[in-house]
Design a protein around this motif. Sequence first.
Motif, PDB file in Angstrom:
ATOM      1  N   ALA A  60       0.853  -1.190   0.000  1.00  0.00           N
ATOM      2  CA  ALA A  60       0.000   0.000   0.000  1.00  0.00           C
ATOM      3  C   ALA A  60       0.883   1.233   0.000  1.00  0.00           C
ATOM      4  O   ALA A  60       1.899   1.293   0.690  1.00  0.00           O
ATOM      5  N   GLY A  61       0.524   2.221  -0.826  1.00  0.00           N
ATOM      6  CA  GLY A  61       1.271   3.461  -0.909  1.00  0.00           C
ATOM      7  C   GLY A  61       2.382   3.459  -1.939  1.00  0.00           C
ATOM      8  O   GLY A  61       3.021   4.476  -2.157  1.00  0.00           O
ATOM      9  N   LYS A  62       2.621   2.336  -2.600  1.00  0.00           N
ATOM     10  CA  LYS A  62       3.681   2.263  -3.599  1.00  0.00           C
ATOM     11  C   LYS A  62       3.147   2.640  -4.976  1.00  0.00           C
ATOM     12  O   LYS A  62       2.070   2.218  -5.374  1.00  0.00           O
ATOM     13  N   ALA A  63       3.924   3.424  -5.699  1.00  0.00           N
ATOM     14  CA  ALA A  63       3.604   3.772  -7.083  1.00  0.00           C
ATOM     15  C   ALA A  63       4.678   3.162  -7.966  1.00  0.00           C
ATOM     16  O   ALA A  63       5.838   3.063  -7.574  1.00  0.00           O
ATOM     17  N   ALA A  64       4.301   2.735  -9.166  1.00  0.00           N
ATOM     18  CA  ALA A  64       5.256   2.135 -10.091  1.00  0.00           C
ATOM     19  C   ALA A  64       4.888   2.483 -11.524  1.00  0.00           C
ATOM     20  O   ALA A  64       3.707   2.550 -11.872  1.00  0.00           O
ATOM     21  N   TYR A  65       5.903   2.710 -12.343  1.00  0.00           N
ATOM     22  CA  TYR A  65       5.707   2.941 -13.774  1.00  0.00           C
ATOM     23  C   TYR A  65       5.516   1.600 -14.458  1.00  0.00           C
ATOM     24  O   TYR A  65       6.230   0.638 -14.174  1.00  0.00           O
ATOM     25  N   VAL A  66       4.563   1.522 -15.368  1.00  0.00           N
ATOM     26  CA  VAL A  66       4.311   0.306 -16.136  1.00  0.00           C
ATOM     27  C   VAL A  66       4.356   0.691 -17.615  1.00  0.00           C
ATOM     28  O   VAL A  66       3.528   1.489 -18.069  1.00  0.00           O
ATOM     29  N   PRO A  67       5.324   0.162 -18.373  1.00  0.00           N
ATOM     30  CA  PRO A  67       5.369   0.506 -19.799  1.00  0.00           C
ATOM     31  C   PRO A  67       4.160  -0.080 -20.528  1.00  0.00           C
ATOM     32  O   PRO A  67       3.477  -0.956 -20.001  1.00  0.00           O
ATOM     33  N   ALA A  68       3.916   0.388 -21.745  1.00  0.00           N
ATOM     34  CA  ALA A  68       2.849  -0.200 -22.559  1.00  0.00           C
ATOM     35  C   ALA A  68       3.140  -1.693 -22.662  1.00  0.00           C
ATOM     36  O   ALA A  68       4.292  -2.095 -22.850  1.00  0.00           O
ATOM     37  N   VAL A  69       2.121  -2.511 -22.496  1.00  0.00           N
ATOM     38  CA  VAL A  69       2.340  -3.959 -22.457  1.00  0.00           C
ATOM     39  C   VAL A  69       1.461  -4.687 -23.468  1.00  0.00           C
ATOM     40  O   VAL A  69       0.394  -4.209 -23.851  1.00  0.00           O
ATOM     41  N   ALA A  70       1.959  -5.854 -23.857  1.00  0.00           N
ATOM     42  CA  ALA A  70       1.179  -6.737 -24.723  1.00  0.00           C
ATOM     43  C   ALA A  70      -0.008  -7.272 -23.930  1.00  0.00           C
ATOM     44  O   ALA A  70      -0.138  -7.019 -22.734  1.00  0.00           O
ATOM     45  N   GLN A  71      -0.834  -8.024 -24.570  1.00  0.00           N
ATOM     46  CA  GLN A  71      -1.975  -8.600 -23.865  1.00  0.00           C
ATOM     47  C   GLN A  71      -1.492  -9.409 -22.669  1.00  0.00           C
ATOM     48  O   GLN A  71      -0.470 -10.096 -22.746  1.00  0.00           O
ATOM     49  N   HIS A  72      -2.220  -9.290 -21.570  1.00  0.00           N
ATOM     50  CA  HIS A  72      -1.837  -9.943 -20.328  1.00  0.00           C
ATOM     51  C   HIS A  72      -3.051 -10.091 -19.413  1.00  0.00           C
ATOM     52  O   HIS A  72      -4.103  -9.507 -19.682  1.00  0.00           O
ATOM     53  N   THR A  73      -2.869 -10.846 -18.339  1.00  0.00           N
ATOM     54  CA  THR A  73      -3.877 -10.960 -17.291  1.00  0.00           C
ATOM     55  C   THR A  73      -3.208 -10.686 -15.952  1.00  0.00           C
ATOM     56  O   THR A  73      -1.992 -10.803 -15.815  1.00  0.00           O
ATOM     57  N   MET A  74      -4.013 -10.301 -14.975  1.00  0.00           N
ATOM     58  CA  MET A  74      -3.542 -10.110 -13.598  1.00  0.00           C
ATOM     59  C   MET A  74      -4.438 -10.942 -12.693  1.00  0.00           C
ATOM     60  O   MET A  74      -5.658 -10.929 -12.849  1.00  0.00           O
ATOM     61  N   ARG A  75      -3.818 -11.666 -11.751  1.00  0.00           N
ATOM     62  CA  ARG A  75      -4.565 -12.485 -10.799  1.00  0.00           C
ATOM     63  C   ARG A  75      -4.182 -12.070  -9.384  1.00  0.00           C
ATOM     64  O   ARG A  75      -3.009 -11.915  -9.073  1.00  0.00           O
ATOM     65  N   ASN A  76      -5.184 -11.897  -8.527  1.00  0.00           N
ATOM     66  CA  ASN A  76      -4.960 -11.600  -7.111  1.00  0.00           C
ATOM     67  C   ASN A  76      -4.647 -12.910  -6.405  1.00  0.00           C
ATOM     68  O   ASN A  76      -5.494 -13.788  -6.297  1.00  0.00           O
ATOM     69  N   LEU A  77      -3.418 -13.044  -5.913  1.00  0.00           N
ATOM     70  CA  LEU A  77      -2.999 -14.269  -5.237  1.00  0.00           C
ATOM     71  C   LEU A  77      -3.286 -14.244  -3.744  1.00  0.00           C
ATOM     72  O   LEU A  77      -3.143 -15.256  -3.061  1.00  0.00           O
ATOM     73  N   GLY A  78      -3.694 -13.105  -3.219  1.00  0.00           N
ATOM     74  CA  GLY A  78      -3.907 -12.957  -1.781  1.00  0.00           C
ATOM     75  C   GLY A  78      -5.284 -13.374  -1.310  1.00  0.00           C
ATOM     76  O   GLY A  78      -6.177 -13.695  -2.103  1.00  0.00           O
ATOM     77  N   ALA A  79      -5.443 -13.324   0.014  1.00  0.00           N
ATOM     78  CA  ALA A  79      -6.721 -13.677   0.643  1.00  0.00           C
ATOM     79  C   ALA A  79      -7.599 -12.454   0.878  1.00  0.00           C
ATOM     80  O   ALA A  79      -8.696 -12.573   1.417  1.00  0.00           O
ATOM     81  N   THR A  80      -7.102 -11.276   0.494  1.00  0.00           N
ATOM     82  CA  THR A  80      -7.867 -10.038   0.659  1.00  0.00           C
ATOM     83  C   THR A  80      -7.970  -9.332  -0.688  1.00  0.00           C
ATOM     84  O   THR A  80      -7.160  -9.568  -1.581  1.00  0.00           O
ATOM     85  N   PRO A  81      -8.953  -8.435  -0.840  1.00  0.00           N
ATOM     86  CA  PRO A  81      -9.087  -7.709  -2.107  1.00  0.00           C
ATOM     87  C   PRO A  81      -7.877  -6.809  -2.369  1.00  0.00           C
ATOM     88  O   PRO A  81      -7.239  -6.321  -1.430  1.00  0.00           O
ATOM     89  N   THR A  82      -7.558  -6.615  -3.647  1.00  0.00           N
ATOM     90  CA  THR A  82      -6.531  -5.645  -4.042  1.00  0.00           C
ATOM     91  C   THR A  82      -7.238  -4.417  -4.596  1.00  0.00           C
ATOM     92  O   THR A  82      -8.366  -4.499  -5.091  1.00  0.00           O
ATOM     93  N   ARG A  83      -6.546  -3.274  -4.518  1.00  0.00           N
ATOM     94  CA  ARG A  83      -7.107  -2.040  -5.059  1.00  0.00           C
ATOM     95  C   ARG A  83      -5.962  -1.140  -5.497  1.00  0.00           C
ATOM     96  O   ARG A  83      -5.117  -0.780  -4.683  1.00  0.00           O
ATOM     97  N   VAL A  84      -5.938  -0.802  -6.778  1.00  0.00           N
ATOM     98  CA  VAL A  84      -4.930   0.106  -7.311  1.00  0.00           C
ATOM     99  C   VAL A  84      -5.623   1.166  -8.156  1.00  0.00           C
ATOM    100  O   VAL A  84      -6.753   0.968  -8.616  1.00  0.00           O
ATOM    101  N   VAL A  85      -4.946   2.279  -8.332  1.00  0.00           N
ATOM    102  CA  VAL A  85      -5.404   3.321  -9.240  1.00  0.00           C
ATOM    103  C   VAL A  85      -4.373   3.407 -10.343  1.00  0.00           C
ATOM    104  O   VAL A  85      -3.173   3.503 -10.076  1.00  0.00           O
TER     105      VAL A  85
END
Length: 90
Positions: A60-85
Amino acid sequence: PSGDRVVAESEWFRVVEIRGAPGGEGALHSHQASVVYAVEEGRVRHTVPGEAPVEQTLPAGKAAYVPAVAQHTMRNLGATPTRVVMFELR
């Protein structure tokens, strides 16, 4: 994916709130270069078809740059909800 909500957008950018349920995985998608900010900590797996998956913890509180990416998926591996902006450049 259904947990996403566009917060603001213009011809230059888009701001998207992304929520991931525990164990949930978003649909295959792609996007432009962006900055993501973790509102709540989460452990995720980023998968690009044909490549080895990458797992990471987003504190929580971390910001990161993400370059333009090819098609992909994201999976939440944790036991709690994730939330990013995501601040996506167009």
